[in-house]
Scaffold this active site. Structure first.
Site: not given
Ligand code: SF4
Lengths: 284, 204
Positions: B45, B110
């Site tokens: 990212h 998550k």
């Protein structure tokens, strides 16, 4: 004085290597039992579904093809070296790291360690270095406990220097706050390791060592055991449940370790272990 | 049509997703993800955002796509992939809005997301879903193919194109700003056992 016993560094390497290779696939029996107990007690239907999936994940991993979790962890090594042992044929730290390196490589475990925290963050490629806690103890044996400690749950640990006047109530609130804030990120249900007392650095190690006990085994001091039982009930009253999807089983156990501290201080640390509790021990 | 309603109430999705598809996914839905997802986590990212800042091309076009926050274990010979469960999504919060602006529609990880991401999901009509945290071995069985497409030097953090079949996930944040964790936990809180600041007043 007892005889000095020689232990070859290669034996330490082998023990660390074997432990790394085993624990990432085969979750220890006490953890398997703890998840089964939680499954029996869980009241929420979705919580029970999640625990069933975790049991399947344990079984699948135990077949030896896929590690239990893709985060195969920081490799934390607790080594108690008997003072009558003389390690020969190599450096202790190198021996441990060599065990991690070869174990992680040969068991297809993930390299999750970067060489520096803020500059390049280059992956070391072999999960070294290990995070080693050494104690010199009486005797002529070496006891090695390896823990593959997940980063997600590790990130949710907290540490505080409370005031003595905050007392036991302050400690309880701090533990609950930490578990609540961790929520789904720490992959509940897990084990809560709490250190109370010591000083700034000791309290964190106490919390980590608390996680190394057999799951749910109470502390030998009845006052501490009572605190563990109370915190266990209260953490579960938070209702977070498996995967934070709601339920009665948020934690599998709370383990507390305490030690002496300064008249001015009340250090407390909480180290969270996720359901991927992967640890094992060898004695040489 | 990329959302299929199954007889048992679950929904199967397959990228590319349109706004219309995303609107059919609501908090608490159990979703089976099939088709292509892009694996990218922290370091990937960071690099993608640096490339965007520099006006350079990025490894895949996010429009309509799904990103899975995962760094798998190395595959054994004869296997497609190693363990491949989700990693904590909130660490990507800082980067996510930028990708949503480029049309990314689905995120899988998550744990919870911060207010900025939840807002951005509403604004750009996208959805965040959680896979089974720590269920790495089970997740591996749902993956049919993997190909590293960028940043190979990042090892487990390289960007991968994964082909998945019925990877189960829950919708945690939908495009109307709802949060499944908040809704799911509240009914189970036992206020009577807790200090005041932890009470939610949600149980009679
Ligand atoms: S927190 Fe634990 S169970 Fe969850 S992904 Fe990390 S290591 Fe695995």
């Amino acid at each position: 004085m007892g005889q000095v016993r020689e232990v070859d560094a290669a034996e330490i390497t082998r023990a660390v290597r074997e432990l790394c290779m085993e624990i990432n696939y085969k979750v220890p029996e006490d953890m398997v039992a703890a998840i089964k107990r939680a499954r029996e007690k869980e009241e929420s239907p979705i919580g029970r579904q999640i625990l069933d999936l975790l049991i399947r994940n344990q079984e699948l991993a135990a077949e030896g093809e896929y590690p239990y979790c893709q985060d195969t962890g920081y490799t934390v090594v607790f080594i108690d070296v008997g003072q009558d042992v003389h390690i020969v044929g190599g450096d202790l730290t190198d021996a441990i790291n060599e065990g991690v390196r070869s174990g992680y490589r040969d068991a297809y475990l993930r390299a999750s360690i970067v060489a520096d925290p803020v500059f390049e963050r280059r992956n070391t490629g072999d999960n070294t270095p290990a995070f080693i806690h050494t104690r010199i103890v009486p005797g002529d044996q070496i006891r090695i406990q390896v823990d593959a400690k997940g980063g997600g749950s590790e990130n949710k640990g907290r540490h505080a220097m409370l005031k003595p006047s905050d007392g036991l109530e302050g400690v309880k609130r701090f533990v609950l706050r930490t578990v609540e804030e961790a929520g789904p990120d720490a992959c509940p249900p897990g084990i809560i390791g709490v250190g109370i007392g010591g000083n700034f650095e000791y309290v964190a190690i106490l919390a980590k060592r608390a996680l190394m006990r057999k799951v749910g085994q109470p502390h030998p001091d009845p006052r501490v055991a009572e605190l563990e039982a109370e915190l266990f009930e209260k953490c579960n009253a938070l209702g977070i449940g498996p995967q934070s999807l709601g339920g009665t089983q948020t934690v599998l156990a709370v383990h507390v370790e305490t030690m002496a501290t300064h008249i001015a201080s009340l250090p407390v640390a909480v180290n969270i272990e996720c359901h991927a509790h992967r640890t094992g021990t060898r004695v040489i | 049509m990329s959302v299929e309603l199954l007889p048992d109430g679950r929904k199967r999705i397959r990228a590319p997703l349109s706004d219309e598809d995303v609107r059919q996914l609501r908090v608490g839905d159990v979703v089976l993800v099939s088709g292509i997802v892009y694996a990218a986590r922290d370091a990937a990212h960071k690099r993608i955002i640096e490339l965007l800042d520099a006006g350079e091309p990025i490894p895949f076009d996010p429009a309509g796509q799904i990103v899975y926050y995962v760094g798998p274990t190395p595959e054994r010979p004869g296997h497609v992939i190693g363990s491949a469960g989700p990693t904590t999504a909130s660490r990507m919060d800082r980067y996510t809005p930028r990708l949503l602006e480029l049309g990314l529609k689905g995120l899988i990880g998550k744990g919870g997301r911060g207010p900025t991401v939840r807002e951005a999901l509403k604004r750009h009509t996208a959805v965040y879903m959680a896979a089974l945290g720590g269920g790495g071995a089970l997740a591996a069985l749902q993956i049919r193919g993997q190909r590293v497409i960028a940043f190979e030097d990042l090892g487990p953090e390289a960007v991968r194109e994964l082909e998945v079949e019925d990877l189960p996930v829950w919708v945690v944040n939908d495009c109307e700003g709802r949060d499944f964790y908040e809704q799911a936990v509240a009914p189970w809180r036992r206020d009577e056992l807790l200090p005041e600041e932890f009470r939610l007043g949600t149980r009679p």
